[in-house]
Enzyme design. Structure first.
Site, PDB file in Angstrom:
ATOM      1  N   GLU A   1       0.847  -1.195   0.000  1.00  0.00           N
ATOM      2  CA  GLU A   1       0.000   0.000   0.000  1.00  0.00           C
ATOM      3  C   GLU A   1       0.881   1.243   0.000  1.00  0.00           C
ATOM      4  O   GLU A   1       1.736   1.393   0.876  1.00  0.00           O
ATOM      5  CB  GLU A   1      -0.911  -0.024   1.240  1.00  0.00           C
ATOM      6  CG  GLU A   1      -1.630   1.288   1.562  1.00  0.00           C
ATOM      7  CD  GLU A   1      -2.477   1.824   0.401  1.00  0.00           C
ATOM      8  OE1 GLU A   1      -3.332   1.082  -0.098  1.00  0.00           O
ATOM      9  OE2 GLU A   1      -2.260   2.991   0.009  1.00  0.00           O
TER      10      GLU A   1
ATOM     11  N   GLY B   1     -17.758   9.123   1.861  1.00  0.00           N
ATOM     12  CA  GLY B   1     -18.910   9.511   2.684  1.00  0.00           C
ATOM     13  C   GLY B   1     -19.665   8.329   3.265  1.00  0.00           C
ATOM     14  O   GLY B   1     -20.695   8.518   3.920  1.00  0.00           O
TER      15      GLY B   1
ATOM     16  N   GLU C   1     -27.332  12.907  -4.859  1.00  0.00           N
ATOM     17  CA  GLU C   1     -27.113  12.764  -3.417  1.00  0.00           C
ATOM     18  C   GLU C   1     -27.298  14.135  -2.769  1.00  0.00           C
ATOM     19  O   GLU C   1     -26.772  15.128  -3.275  1.00  0.00           O
ATOM     20  CB  GLU C   1     -25.692  12.224  -3.250  1.00  0.00           C
ATOM     21  CG  GLU C   1     -25.011  12.435  -1.950  1.00  0.00           C
ATOM     22  CD  GLU C   1     -23.503  12.090  -2.069  1.00  0.00           C
ATOM     23  OE1 GLU C   1     -23.117  11.236  -2.889  1.00  0.00           O
ATOM     24  OE2 GLU C   1     -22.723  12.726  -1.344  1.00  0.00           O
TER      25      GLU C   1
ATOM     26  N   HIS D   1     -15.865   9.038  -8.169  1.00  0.00           N
ATOM     27  CA  HIS D   1     -16.152   7.631  -8.474  1.00  0.00           C
ATOM     28  C   HIS D   1     -15.518   7.182  -9.793  1.00  0.00           C
ATOM     29  O   HIS D   1     -16.231   6.836 -10.738  1.00  0.00           O
ATOM     30  CB  HIS D   1     -17.673   7.413  -8.585  1.00  0.00           C
ATOM     31  CG  HIS D   1     -18.470   7.841  -7.399  1.00  0.00           C
ATOM     32  ND1 HIS D   1     -19.831   8.096  -7.456  1.00  0.00           N
ATOM     33  CD2 HIS D   1     -18.110   8.018  -6.108  1.00  0.00           C
ATOM     34  CE1 HIS D   1     -20.266   8.439  -6.251  1.00  0.00           C
ATOM     35  NE2 HIS D   1     -19.236   8.405  -5.418  1.00  0.00           N
TER      36      HIS D   1
ATOM     37  N   ASN E   1     -23.502   5.401  -5.944  1.00  0.00           N
ATOM     38  CA  ASN E   1     -22.155   5.365  -5.362  1.00  0.00           C
ATOM     39  C   ASN E   1     -21.631   3.920  -5.462  1.00  0.00           C
ATOM     40  O   ASN E   1     -22.362   2.980  -5.168  1.00  0.00           O
ATOM     41  CB  ASN E   1     -22.212   5.823  -3.912  1.00  0.00           C
ATOM     42  CG  ASN E   1     -23.074   7.054  -3.745  1.00  0.00           C
ATOM     43  OD1 ASN E   1     -24.248   7.016  -4.093  1.00  0.00           O
ATOM     44  ND2 ASN E   1     -22.518   8.112  -3.251  1.00  0.00           N
TER      45      ASN E   1
HETATM   46  P1  FDA Z   1      -9.440   2.229  -3.664  1.00  0.00           P
HETATM   47  O1  FDA Z   1      -9.208   3.540  -4.330  1.00  0.00           O
HETATM   48  O2  FDA Z   1     -10.372   2.177  -2.514  1.00  0.00           O
HETATM   49  O3  FDA Z   1      -8.053   1.654  -3.155  1.00  0.00           O
HETATM   50  C1  FDA Z   1      -6.885   1.671  -3.929  1.00  0.00           C
HETATM   51  C2  FDA Z   1      -5.698   1.634  -2.987  1.00  0.00           C
HETATM   52  O4  FDA Z   1      -4.523   1.330  -3.730  1.00  0.00           O
HETATM   53  C3  FDA Z   1      -5.443   2.960  -2.283  1.00  0.00           C
HETATM   54  O5  FDA Z   1      -5.252   2.728  -0.901  1.00  0.00           O
HETATM   55  C4  FDA Z   1      -4.157   3.473  -2.941  1.00  0.00           C
HETATM   56  O6  FDA Z   1      -3.365   4.252  -2.078  1.00  0.00           O
HETATM   57  C5  FDA Z   1      -3.463   2.178  -3.331  1.00  0.00           C
HETATM   58  N1  FDA Z   1      -2.558   2.305  -4.477  1.00  0.00           N
HETATM   59  C6  FDA Z   1      -2.796   2.936  -5.648  1.00  0.00           C
HETATM   60  N2  FDA Z   1      -1.744   2.788  -6.479  1.00  0.00           N
HETATM   61  C7  FDA Z   1      -0.812   2.055  -5.809  1.00  0.00           C
HETATM   62  C8  FDA Z   1       0.493   1.590  -6.130  1.00  0.00           C
HETATM   63  N3  FDA Z   1       1.048   1.832  -7.329  1.00  0.00           N
HETATM   64  N4  FDA Z   1       1.181   0.887  -5.189  1.00  0.00           N
HETATM   65  C9  FDA Z   1       0.624   0.629  -3.974  1.00  0.00           C
HETATM   66  N5  FDA Z   1      -0.611   1.057  -3.612  1.00  0.00           N
HETATM   67  C10 FDA Z   1      -1.325   1.746  -4.529  1.00  0.00           C
HETATM   68  N6  FDA Z   1     -18.148   5.542  -2.941  1.00  0.00           N
HETATM   69  C11 FDA Z   1     -19.310   5.089  -2.385  1.00  0.00           C
HETATM   70  O7  FDA Z   1     -19.779   4.006  -2.733  1.00  0.00           O
HETATM   71  N7  FDA Z   1     -19.939   5.839  -1.427  1.00  0.00           N
HETATM   72  C12 FDA Z   1     -19.484   7.068  -1.033  1.00  0.00           C
HETATM   73  O8  FDA Z   1     -20.061   7.714  -0.156  1.00  0.00           O
HETATM   74  C13 FDA Z   1     -18.294   7.558  -1.646  1.00  0.00           C
HETATM   75  N8  FDA Z   1     -17.806   8.801  -1.348  1.00  0.00           N
HETATM   76  C14 FDA Z   1     -16.562   9.183  -1.805  1.00  0.00           C
HETATM   77  C15 FDA Z   1     -15.995  10.377  -1.366  1.00  0.00           C
HETATM   78  C16 FDA Z   1     -14.689  10.699  -1.753  1.00  0.00           C
HETATM   79  C17 FDA Z   1     -14.074  11.997  -1.287  1.00  0.00           C
HETATM   80  C18 FDA Z   1     -13.958   9.822  -2.593  1.00  0.00           C
HETATM   81  C19 FDA Z   1     -12.549  10.157  -3.011  1.00  0.00           C
HETATM   82  C20 FDA Z   1     -14.527   8.651  -3.040  1.00  0.00           C
HETATM   83  C21 FDA Z   1     -15.826   8.315  -2.653  1.00  0.00           C
HETATM   84  N9  FDA Z   1     -16.407   7.130  -3.063  1.00  0.00           N
HETATM   85  C22 FDA Z   1     -17.615   6.731  -2.556  1.00  0.00           C
HETATM   86  C23 FDA Z   1     -15.718   6.237  -4.022  1.00  0.00           C
HETATM   87  C24 FDA Z   1     -15.100   5.007  -3.349  1.00  0.00           C
HETATM   88  O9  FDA Z   1     -14.312   5.381  -2.243  1.00  0.00           O
HETATM   89  C25 FDA Z   1     -14.262   4.269  -4.395  1.00  0.00           C
HETATM   90  O10 FDA Z   1     -15.143   3.876  -5.442  1.00  0.00           O
HETATM   91  C26 FDA Z   1     -13.577   3.050  -3.835  1.00  0.00           C
HETATM   92  O11 FDA Z   1     -12.716   3.373  -2.775  1.00  0.00           O
HETATM   93  C27 FDA Z   1     -12.786   2.349  -4.928  1.00  0.00           C
HETATM   94  O12 FDA Z   1     -12.350   1.107  -4.418  1.00  0.00           O
HETATM   95  P2  FDA Z   1     -11.150   0.341  -5.105  1.00  0.00           P
HETATM   96  O13 FDA Z   1     -11.028  -0.999  -4.471  1.00  0.00           O
HETATM   97  O14 FDA Z   1     -11.334   0.415  -6.567  1.00  0.00           O
HETATM   98  O15 FDA Z   1      -9.832   1.202  -4.801  1.00  0.00           O
END
Ligand code: FDA
Length: 519
Positions: free
Chosen positions: A67, A137, A377, A459, A497
């Site tokens: 991570e 959120g 939302e 998203h 979402n």
């Molecule tokens: P996710 O992005 O969760 O995880 C990827 C991980 O990989 C991260 O920890 C990152 O640091 C790591 N990483 C990336 N590249 C790397 C590398 N090269 N080496 C090592 N580690 C690496 N969705 C929802 O359903 N309800 C909601 O209320 C919200 N609200 C919301 C608010 C805000 C501000 C954001 C930014 C996003 C949301 N979302 C959301 C979206 C939701 O959070 C998002 O869809 C998911 O976290 C995506 O899940 P993933 O498993 O795809 O990756």
């Protein structure tokens, strides 16, 4: 110190492995040295990776998770409030990157919220152990069945609605806010007004489940516990109340004893070794983002869960640099912003309240068969004063896909996504605002141009789509042993979402992958 621990520590010291940001006990420090080989490596610790790690670990498989962000629990640092953002709010930038009001400056730090900017879209992402669950959120929405079937015609929808969505909701700890609390809380006046106005304008009100602990929230309002969701904490992390992945999937995975997470370890490149294994180039960074060590880790089972952009970039970059020569041209395609558009109204007739929770609880829907479908939302605007401004995150269909590519000369991920991709979203969000204003009074707010900002994307979806860049269970085409687990699997849009869908898909994929490739 016992003899085994002493020998391990001495070996770790000789290999320069002390100070490794390690969580979990699957591997001793000496097993984490440069050039080590692991049966299973997972990249990232967001939804896709957390689900996959749990399901492998509970069957006795040892997993290494890499991570790039921090382990917030071990750091002892507090997440920032939105009103007073400090360096830990933001990933390696010298100022905040929120949708508006970015006046705070600070030194670079490996903070919780990142933003990846393209010309016509700014993509937000969570950084740290727990990925997006740290900063989102908590809105936990199961998609409409008809739209899920439209997006994934090849999947057995019955199985998803009977098994994988309920499983995902259960494991994530999703619940609906008690109606009695919602109706009387001062902190949800904004949402009740939003519902009332939405009904008047002809929208269907939809209660939105969440992973926030509503018992905790009620204690917050009663002044019995420290405030979090009732004190402008969310996009830079919640210090209390929210059940992020470190309290659900990752906690269970670590409890098996079969998982080790290395924080502040960024995977930079994947090299196909031609013998069924992959070599990962990994940079260990410090909290200023500087590389403090570089290593190569080897594996035959590589699960990519770095998020839609992270996973797709790793593959495209490795291909562009010649280390993954066989990559399928489907990688990078079908990208979208889930139709995310922010919209704002001003001059509301009804008071929204000076106290506004940061955790949304309801949405307004008119999900038609055409490009004018919207799910809005009802978002808070927790500034501490009632500005009579209402905010919405409007979700639309994505009829025109974006495409990701890697520019090797400029060393950057590029996205073909222009104003034409945003055009229908701008139109829909504008019509939504106009209908709300016509029915209830008010006007388009000037915090965004004409009240609408289509560049904000929370998203990101797509880039390695299920059944296109992968087989039916997320195995990457042409690369035995590489699996996609995250939001990259969903083609551009899911209508709500997305993380409940990402979680359910990961459950579905790993169940079949385990049976076929590991059992
Ligand atoms: P996710 O992005 O969760 O995880 C990827 C991980 O990989 C991260 O920890 C990152 O640091 C790591 N990483 C990336 N590249 C790397 C590398 N090269 N080496 C090592 N580690 C690496 N969705 C929802 O359903 N309800 C909601 O209320 C919200 N609200 C919301 C608010 C805000 C501000 C954001 C930014 C996003 C949301 N979302 C959301 C979206 C939701 O959070 C998002 O869809 C998911 O976290 C995506 O899940 P993933 O498993 O795809 O990756």
């Amino acid at each position: 110190m016992n003899r085994r621990r002493f020998l391990q520590t001495a070996a770790a010291a000789s290999l320069g492995l002390l100070n490794l940001p390690v969580i979990g006990r699957a591997f001793a420090p000496s097993e984490l040295a440069d050039n080590s080989r692991f049966d299973i490596i997972l990249v990232g610790t967001g939804y896709g990776s957390a689900v996959t790690a749990l399901r492998l670990a509970e069957k006795g498989k040892r997993c290494l998770m890499l991570e790039m962000g921090m382990d917030w629990q071990a750091s002892g640092m507090k997440f920032s409030r939105m009103a007073w953002a400090e360096k830990q709010s933001t990933w390696l930038k010298t100022h905040t990157i929120a949708p508006f009001g970015n006046y705070r400056v600070f030194p670079k730090f490996t903070g919780a919220l990142d933003r990846i900017d393209f010309d016509q879209v700014h993509v937000y992402a969570g950084r740290g152990v727990g990925g997006g669950s740290l900063v989102n959120g908590g809105m936990s929405v199961t998609p409409r069945r008809d739209y899920f079937e439209e997006i994934f015609p090849q999947l057995d929808a019955q199985a998803f609605y009977d098994k994988y969505f309920p499983l995902a909701n259960r494991e994530l700890g999703v619940s609906v806010m008690p109606e009695s609390y919602y109706r009387q809380s001062a902190y949800y006046q904004f949402s009740r007004v939003g519902e009332q106005e939405g009904c008047a304008a002809g929208y269907t009100v939809q209660k939105v489940p969440n992973v926030y602990d509503y018992d905790y929230m009620q204690k917050e309002e009663a002044g019995l516990v420290p405030k979090s969701g009732l004190q402008d904490e969310v996009i830079y992390g919640n210090n209390h109340g929210k059940k992020d992945l470190t309290k659900t999937y990752l906690k269970k995975a670590l409890a098996t004893g079969n998982v080790t997470i290395l924080g502040l370890h960024r995977v930079d490149r994947i090299a196909d070794q031609g013998d069924g294994s992959y070599a990962l180039s990994v940079s260990q960074i410090n909290t200023e983002g500087e590389t403090v060590a570089q290593k190569t880790y080897h594996t035959g089972h590589l699960f990519l869960g770095a998020g839609s952009l992270g996973t797709t970039e790793l593959l495209l970059k490795s291909h562009a640099e010649g280390t993954l020569p066989k990559l399928d041209g489907e990688v990078g395609r079908y990208w979208g912003n889930n139709g995310n558009t922010m919209a704002a109204r001003a001059g509301l007739k009804h008071a929204l309240g000076s106290k506004q929770a940061s955790i949304p609880a309801a949405g307004l829907a008119k999900w038609t068969k055409g490009d004018d479908a919207v799910f809005a939302e009802i978002a808070p605007f927790p500034t501490g004063v009632d500005l009579r401004v209402a905010l919405y995150l409007v979700i639309n269909r994505v009829p025109k896909y974006g495409q990701l590519g890697y520019n090797a000369a400029a060393k950057r991920l590029e996205l073909a996504w222009g104003k034409e991709h945003n055009a229908h979203m701008v139109r829909n969000a504008g019509q939504f605002l106009d209908k709300m204003n016509a029915a209830n009074g008010g006007w388009r707010s000037t915090i965004f141009p004409k009240g609408v900002e289509p560049k904000i994307c929370y998203h990101p979806l797509g880039g390695c789509v299920l059944g296109k860049a992968t087989d039916a269970y997320g195995r990457l085409n042409r690369h035995k042993g590489i699996y996609i687990t995250d939001g990259a699997l969903i083609p551009a849009s899911i209508g709500v979402n997305p993380y409940v869908t990402i979680t359910a898909l990961a459950e579905y994929c790993i169940e079949h992958v385990y049976q076929q490739d590991f059992a």
